[in-house]
Design a protein around this motif. Structure first.
Motif, PDB file in Angstrom:
ATOM      1  N   ASN A  88     122.144  48.232  21.350  1.00 16.02           N
ATOM      2  CA  ASN A  88     121.759  47.408  22.498  1.00 16.02           C
ATOM      3  C   ASN A  88     122.943  46.724  23.169  1.00 16.02           C
ATOM      4  O   ASN A  88     123.852  46.224  22.516  1.00 16.02           O
ATOM      5  N   ILE A 133     120.137  44.158  30.481  1.00 16.10           N
ATOM      6  CA  ILE A 133     119.687  43.747  29.142  1.00 16.10           C
ATOM      7  C   ILE A 133     118.162  43.721  29.098  1.00 16.10           C
ATOM      8  O   ILE A 133     117.547  44.165  28.119  1.00 16.10           O
ATOM      9  N   ASP A 156     116.662  46.990  28.503  1.00 15.08           N
ATOM     10  CA  ASP A 156     116.973  47.583  27.193  1.00 15.08           C
ATOM     11  C   ASP A 156     118.005  48.702  27.289  1.00 15.08           C
ATOM     12  O   ASP A 156     117.826  49.788  26.740  1.00 15.08           O
ATOM     13  N   TYR A 157     119.100  48.429  27.985  1.00 17.17           N
ATOM     14  CA  TYR A 157     120.177  49.427  28.060  1.00 17.17           C
ATOM     15  C   TYR A 157     120.965  49.439  26.754  1.00 17.17           C
ATOM     16  O   TYR A 157     121.066  48.422  26.056  1.00 17.17           O
ATOM     17  N   ALA A 158     121.497  50.621  26.462  1.00 24.11           N
ATOM     18  CA  ALA A 158     122.231  50.818  25.211  1.00 24.11           C
ATOM     19  C   ALA A 158     123.640  51.312  25.498  1.00 24.11           C
ATOM     20  O   ALA A 158     123.885  52.057  26.458  1.00 24.11           O
ATOM     21  N   ASN A 168     125.559  40.910  23.950  1.00 26.53           N
ATOM     22  CA  ASN A 168     126.238  41.184  22.683  1.00 26.53           C
ATOM     23  C   ASN A 168     127.733  41.341  22.946  1.00 26.53           C
ATOM     24  O   ASN A 168     128.153  42.288  23.612  1.00 26.53           O
ATOM     25  N   ASP A 220     114.691  39.441  23.180  1.00 33.67           N
ATOM     26  CA  ASP A 220     113.430  39.306  22.459  1.00 33.67           C
ATOM     27  C   ASP A 220     112.724  37.994  22.788  1.00 33.67           C
ATOM     28  O   ASP A 220     111.490  37.920  22.753  1.00 33.67           O
ATOM     29  N   ASP A 262     120.315  41.246  23.895  1.00 33.08           N
ATOM     30  CA  ASP A 262     119.049  40.941  23.222  1.00 33.08           C
ATOM     31  C   ASP A 262     118.215  40.054  24.140  1.00 33.08           C
ATOM     32  O   ASP A 262     118.700  39.035  24.649  1.00 33.08           O
ATOM     33  N   SER A 296     112.812  50.133  23.079  1.00 35.29           N
ATOM     34  CA  SER A 296     113.007  49.211  21.965  1.00 35.29           C
ATOM     35  C   SER A 296     112.117  49.595  20.796  1.00 35.29           C
ATOM     36  O   SER A 296     111.254  50.463  20.899  1.00 35.29           O
TER      37      SER A 296
END
Length: 627
Positions: A163, A129, A132-134, A175, A168, A166, A47
């Motif tokens: 991403n 998630i 932090d997988y993309a 998403n 955070d 999320d 990230s």
């Protein structure tokens, strides 16, 4: 896989950076023509925070059943990929996204019917998630990216991937809406080319039923997947077309970004200072000390009573004595020479721009092909060194040279592949690809190695300038810093210090999915490391001989490969500072790849040190007059 050379991509802003050739032929689109969007494997990413860590090394297929993504009609179809692309974990499929050139601009659309995400799948997605997988998409050969700003330089660049969700606020939100901005360049009236792909993902909760009109604007609560009951998810997207002045030939410039090039320059200048200092030291020894000794020895009238020799000349009758395990040493030198040739040619191709980022996996493919074709180099060096060391079983030497290292690497890769299969990763190499690698190694590399061994055997060993005494002399006690392991660690600091900055970027590219294309810096750094390794090994070998220790062969190889131990230590430090691996499979993968990197570095730098010392010893003892 290995290696760490093995790394794609950069931008070319300075004179020492490698440029790239466009690679694939451009695709000209007409208005209304279908623009295909392909999906690749999901990968863990770091990230944006400076203190963030990579949390996994496992890749997953986009159409892994646990993700429950929308599928195209007729099911997903795999796309052809190169050998290197498969080895690096690419798994490319078609997608249900309906994109037509310059049509449906800014129209909010539903991707597919709403999906009922099961609780067990929701838990799997939420864990990905948190890690932090993309997502990784491809349109016209360009990866989908997020637009970001380099906080140090202020440059705008495209960060590859976006991403999955999320987290955070410590709560994972999926998403499920994608703002897709496609930049195009009008080459001629009515002819268009894609020159940029940007995606802004967002999590949109609210009504998810198929009877509701898709809404892409407005503030809504993010979408939280329940782990106790099924959750309805509707995926939406919106295409926006932006005209750009960027030409097709330079469309990769925004993707290939170097973070703070001043760090690379500082590393390079620091490395040059180290190598100049070492060359001056070696030059002073060779031109002053040794030349003075040689002049004194040769000026003495042999008919006079001469005081006893001392230092390195005292062991002239022992210095070319056959070391222990000569076959093993020769095999390691041969494999090191083969690896060195492979890396050199690969770096030259990268520097000249032939390894375009458009050709996915081209770096690994070139490395594998070069390794196979340079089998003759390994066999030749191994057989000549073996003959020079007094070996007689040349057939066994040829067989061991061609099979031991490939077998060892294959066993390690097979074990790592097993961990990937257990973890359900898409990075697991298919059986047919493993079979192709075996065919390359044992069908091409091994026969070429046998031919090289035959040629080397025909030429025989290298002649030595002095004879070997019948009875070996005693070796006096040595200083502690000249003990083999102490010498290797002390000598390895200098080559490692010349390369550790570039090593950080290379490891970030290999493990943290960071784009890297600073091959210009990498080539210069590799040259400095090779020269540093050669000079520091000659220096320590000279000190060893001055201490009347004539068993220099293995010491020279160990001293030359000393940087591998520091790379191993740095890899463990990188693990502690930049990685936060929670699964056993990720830990096993990282340690396995790290050990392979260290093994290859040890063979390459050890070979450079040994050959440099061998050359120096022959030059040194051929310049003196011996009774």
């Amino acid at each position: 896989m290995v290696f760490y050379l093995a790394v794609h991509w950069r931008c070319c802003l300075t004179s020492v950076n490698a440029f790239y050739l466009p690679g694939a032929a451009p695709h000209d689109y007409e208005q209304g023509e279908q623009v295909d969007l392909f999906v690749n494997a999901l990968t863990p990413m770091v990230s944006g925070n400076d203190d963030s860590k990579l949390k996994s090394l496992i890749n997953y297929d986009y159409y892994n059943p646990a993700f429950q993504f929308c599928q195209p009609e007729g099911g997903p179809k795999s796309q052809p990929e190169s050998l290197g692309s498969i080895l690096f974990g690419d798994r490319i499929f078609n997608s249900p996204y309906d994109i037509k050139m310059l049509q449906d601009n800014a129209t909010c659309r539903t991707l597919c019917n709403p999906i009922q995400v099961l609780p067990e799948n929701a838990k799997f997605i939420n864990n990905r998630i948190r890690e932090d997988y993309a997502l990784n998409w491809l349109i016209d050969g360009l990866p989908a990216a997020e637009m970001k700003r380099d906080v140090k330089t202020g440059d705008i660049f495209f960060d590859i991937g976006f991403n999955l969700g999320d987290d955070d606020n410590e709560t994972p939100y999926l998403n499920n809406h994608y703002e897709i901005v496609l930049r195009y360049h009008e080459r001629s009236p009515g002819i268009y080319r894609v020159v940029g792909v940007l995606v802004w993902p967002s999590s949109r909760g609210g009504p998810q039923g198929d009877t509701d009109e898709p809404v892409c604007d407005g503030d809504v609560q993010p979408l939280l997947l329940s782990e106790t009951q099924s959750t309805t998810v509707r995926y939406t997207y919106r295409i926006t077309w932006n005209e750009s002045d960027t030409s097709w030939a330079t469309r990769w410039d925004n993707y290939l970004h170097i973070f703070d090039p001043r760090i690379h320059w500082f590393s390079l200048i620091n490395s040059l200072i180290i190598v100049v200092f070492l060359c001056v030291m070696v030059g002073m020894i060779l031109l002053r000390t040794i030349t003075r000794d040689i002049s004194r020895y040769n000026a003495i009238d042999l008919s006079e009573d001469v005081q006893e020799d001392w230092g390195w000349k005292l062991v002239h009758g022992e210095v070319f004595r056959t070391p222990r395990f000569p076959m093993l040493l020769a095999v390691m030198v041969g494999n090191g020479a083969q690896l060195c040739a492979m890396c050199s040619v690969t770096l030259v191709f990268a520097l000249l721009g032939f390894l375009s980022p458009s050709n996915r996996g081209s770096l690994a493919t070139v490395m594998m092909v070069c390794w196979s074709l340079f089998g003759g180099i390994g066999g030749y060096y191994s057989s000549r060194v073996y003959a020079s060391l007094g070996g007689v079983d040349r057939r066994k030497n040829a067989f061991v040279t061609a099979t031991v290292l490939p077998s060892l690497v294959f066993i390690v890769i097979f074990l790592l592949n097993f961990f990937l299969l257990v973890a359900g990763s898409s990075g697991a190499v298919p059986f047919t690809t493993m079979l192709l690698i075996v065919l390359l190694w044992f069908g091409i590399s091994a026969p070429l190695s046998a031919i090289g061994s035959y040629i080397g055997s025909r030429q025989g060993g290298i002649s030595h300038p002095v004879r070997v005494n019948q009875i070996p002399r005693q070796i006096p006690p040595k200083p502690r810093y000249l003990q083999p392991w102490a010498s290797a660690l002390l000598a390895g600091i200098l080559p490692f210090g010349a390369a550790f900055v570039e090593l950080y970027f290379v490891m970030s590219s290999l493990f943290a999915s960071r784009a890297y294309y600073a091959f210009g810096f990498l080539v210069l750094t590799a040259g400095v490391v090779a020269l540093t390794t050669a000079t520091v090994t000659i220096l320590f070998t000279y000190f060893t001989l001055c201490a009347e220790e004539y068993r220099w062969h293995w010491r020279a190889f160990l001293i030359g490969g000393g940087s591998a131990f520091w790379i191993l230590a740095y890899g463990l430090f990188y693990w502690a500072s930049r990685l936060s691996l929670s699964s056993f499979s990720s830990v096993a993968l990282y340690l396995g790849y790290l050990l392979l990197i260290c093994l290859f570095d040890f063979l390459i730098t050890g070979t450079i040190g040994f050959l440099a010392s061998y050359w120096a010893m022959r030059r040194l003892y051929s310049a003196i007059r011996v009774d």
